[in-house]
Design a protein around this motif. Structure first.
Motif, PDB file in Angstrom:
ATOM      1  N   PHE A 167      55.950  56.911  35.544  1.00 23.77           N
ATOM      2  CA  PHE A 167      55.548  56.827  36.624  1.00 23.77           C
ATOM      3  C   PHE A 167      54.773  55.706  37.181  1.00 23.77           C
ATOM      4  CE2 PHE A 167      55.815  61.800  36.467  1.00 23.77           C
ATOM      5  CZ  PHE A 167      56.916  61.751  37.227  1.00 23.77           C
ATOM      6  N   THR A 168      53.947  54.893  36.275  1.00 20.19           N
ATOM      7  CA  THR A 168      53.326  53.953  36.670  1.00 20.19           C
ATOM      8  C   THR A 168      54.110  52.563  36.639  1.00 20.19           C
ATOM      9  OG1 THR A 168      52.075  53.924  34.678  1.00 20.19           O
ATOM     10  CG2 THR A 168      51.140  55.117  36.292  1.00 20.19           C
ATOM     11  N   SER A 169      55.132  52.448  35.652  1.00 22.44           N
ATOM     12  CA  SER A 169      55.795  51.340  35.603  1.00 22.44           C
ATOM     13  C   SER A 169      57.296  51.626  35.255  1.00 22.44           C
ATOM     14  CB  SER A 169      55.367  50.517  34.195  1.00 22.44           C
ATOM     15  OG  SER A 169      55.999  51.147  33.047  1.00 22.44           O
ATOM     16  N   ASN A 170      58.050  50.748  35.486  1.00 20.94           N
ATOM     17  CA  ASN A 170      59.510  50.995  35.409  1.00 20.94           C
ATOM     18  C   ASN A 170      60.018  50.700  34.007  1.00 20.94           C
ATOM     19  OD1 ASN A 170      59.763  51.617  38.085  1.00 20.94           O
ATOM     20  ND2 ASN A 170      60.217  49.259  38.635  1.00 20.94           N
ATOM     21  N   SER A 171      59.164  50.276  33.049  1.00 12.91           N
ATOM     22  CA  SER A 171      59.762  49.913  31.622  1.00 12.91           C
ATOM     23  C   SER A 171      60.132  51.261  30.993  1.00 12.91           C
ATOM     24  CB  SER A 171      58.463  49.476  30.933  1.00 12.91           C
ATOM     25  OG  SER A 171      57.347  50.419  30.859  1.00 12.91           O
ATOM     26  N   ILE A 172      59.868  52.455  31.397  1.00 12.84           N
ATOM     27  CA  ILE A 172      60.265  53.886  30.674  1.00 12.84           C
ATOM     28  C   ILE A 172      61.474  54.587  31.584  1.00 12.84           C
ATOM     29  CG2 ILE A 172      59.906  55.976  29.698  1.00 12.84           C
ATOM     30  CD1 ILE A 172      57.057  54.652  28.494  1.00 12.84           C
ATOM     31  N   ASN A 173      62.424  54.908  31.171  1.00 11.51           N
ATOM     32  CA  ASN A 173      63.531  55.699  32.108  1.00 11.51           C
ATOM     33  C   ASN A 173      63.317  57.158  31.692  1.00 11.51           C
ATOM     34  OD1 ASN A 173      65.233  56.433  29.652  1.00 11.51           O
ATOM     35  ND2 ASN A 173      66.252  54.475  30.146  1.00 11.51           N
ATOM     36  N   GLY A 174      63.970  57.935  32.527  1.00  8.63           N
ATOM     37  CA  GLY A 174      63.890  59.346  32.578  1.00  8.63           C
ATOM     38  C   GLY A 174      64.349  59.896  31.307  1.00  8.63           C
ATOM     39  N   GLY A 175      65.504  59.320  30.738  1.00 12.27           N
ATOM     40  CA  GLY A 175      66.050  60.018  29.499  1.00 12.27           C
ATOM     41  C   GLY A 175      65.031  59.716  28.360  1.00 12.27           C
ATOM     42  N   GLN A 176      64.317  58.675  28.419  1.00 10.87           N
ATOM     43  CA  GLN A 176      63.212  58.380  27.302  1.00 10.87           C
ATOM     44  C   GLN A 176      61.941  59.500  27.455  1.00 10.87           C
ATOM     45  OE1 GLN A 176      62.481  54.288  28.190  1.00 10.87           O
ATOM     46  NE2 GLN A 176      63.509  53.575  26.213  1.00 10.87           N
ATOM     47  N   VAL A 177      61.801  59.749  28.506  1.00 10.17           N
ATOM     48  CA  VAL A 177      60.688  60.776  28.857  1.00 10.17           C
ATOM     49  C   VAL A 177      61.166  62.071  28.399  1.00 10.17           C
ATOM     50  CG1 VAL A 177      59.597  61.915  30.583  1.00 10.17           C
ATOM     51  CG2 VAL A 177      59.766  59.707  30.861  1.00 10.17           C
ATOM     52  N   LEU A 178      62.704  62.268  28.772  1.00 15.90           N
ATOM     53  CA  LEU A 178      63.122  63.654  28.244  1.00 15.90           C
ATOM     54  C   LEU A 178      63.281  63.797  26.763  1.00 15.90           C
ATOM     55  CD1 LEU A 178      65.969  64.487  30.653  1.00 15.90           C
ATOM     56  CD2 LEU A 178      63.840  65.718  30.597  1.00 15.90           C
ATOM     57  N   GLY A 179      63.567  62.706  26.018  1.00 16.15           N
ATOM     58  CA  GLY A 179      63.680  62.358  24.783  1.00 16.15           C
ATOM     59  C   GLY A 179      62.086  62.766  24.154  1.00 16.15           C
ATOM     60  N   ALA A 180      61.187  62.220  24.614  1.00 13.99           N
ATOM     61  CA  ALA A 180      59.944  62.101  24.024  1.00 13.99           C
ATOM     62  C   ALA A 180      59.632  63.832  24.221  1.00 13.99           C
ATOM     63  CB  ALA A 180      58.968  61.593  24.766  1.00 13.99           C
ATOM     64  N   TRP A 181      59.868  64.432  25.369  1.00 19.68           N
ATOM     65  CA  TRP A 181      59.325  65.857  25.514  1.00 19.68           C
ATOM     66  C   TRP A 181      60.293  66.864  24.416  1.00 19.68           C
ATOM     67  CZ3 TRP A 181      55.413  68.254  27.416  1.00 19.68           C
ATOM     68  CH2 TRP A 181      54.662  67.417  28.146  1.00 19.68           C
ATOM     69  N   PHE A 182      61.606  66.643  24.402  1.00 16.09           N
ATOM     70  CA  PHE A 182      62.403  67.192  23.534  1.00 16.09           C
ATOM     71  C   PHE A 182      61.891  67.164  21.941  1.00 16.09           C
ATOM     72  CE2 PHE A 182      65.836  67.422  20.444  1.00 16.09           C
ATOM     73  CZ  PHE A 182      66.433  68.842  20.772  1.00 16.09           C
TER      74      PHE A 182
END
Length: 194
Positions: free
Chosen positions: A77-92
């Motif tokens: 949310f604070t930077s554009n260096s991580i996309n939504g797929g990476q966030v979902l991957g981390a949660w998964f």
């Protein structure tokens, strides 16, 4: 004749014990295998041993594992260096690790030791009181079996051997001093009547 039964289930594992006068039937099921066997009541022990894993370290690691996707989400949310797929991957990944940690059974057992065969029970399933009561029934059945076996005699029983059995029963607190004296008298009376 069946005396008692203890059925223990935790997650994917089950331990079932059936106590008879002369044996304990055991059935153990885990996700990997199933075992069924019988233990002669004479081969059971009289000592309790508790064994439990320390789970505090696991909780700390689990907290860190959940902290990672939270940090990844905040960074996305604070930077554009991580996309939504990476966030979902981390949660998964965190949820998979948490699920695996949940299904891994942590050891919290009580063992009945001191005999030829150890019996091990989940300490608190269904409750610690019920488990300890079942263990006490096993020990009582063993004592009764030994008393019945060692107090028996016939016309061919050697007097010295019988006396040694009585001493062994008394010294192992399986009979009282009064029982000891009464058994000696019964033996002597049977000898006089022959």
């Amino acid at each position: 004749m069946k005396i008692a039964e203890l059925d223990q289930k935790i997650r994917l594992s089950r331990r079932k014990f059936v106590l008879y006068e002369d044996k304990v039937a055991v059935e153990i099921k885990t996700p990997k295998d199933t075992s069924r066997y019988e233990v002669d009541i004479r081969d059971t022990g009289e000592k309790l041993h508790y064994h439990a894993e320390n789970t505090k370290g696991g909780y700390i690691i689990l907290a860190v594992i959940f902290l990672v996707p939270v940090v990844v989400t905040i960074v996305s949310f604070t930077s554009n260096s991580i996309n939504g797929g990476q966030v979902l991957g981390a949660w998964f990944c965190s949820l998979v690790i948490a699920f695996l940690a949940y299904i891994k059974e942590h050891v919290d057992d009580v063992y009945l030791t001191g005999g030829k065969t150890n019996l091990y029970f989940f300490r608190n399933i269904p409750s610690e009181q019920e488990v300890l009561h079942f263990i006490e029934l096993v020990m009582t059945a063993k004592r009764e079996m030994l008393k019945k076996e060692y107090l028996a005699f016939d016309k061919y029983t050697d007097e010295e051997e019988y006396h040694e059995r009585l001493v062994w029963l008394r010294d192992n607190n399986l009979i009282t001093k009064e029982d000891f004296e009464n058994a000696k008298i019964d033996f002597e009376i049977s000898r006089l009547l022959q």
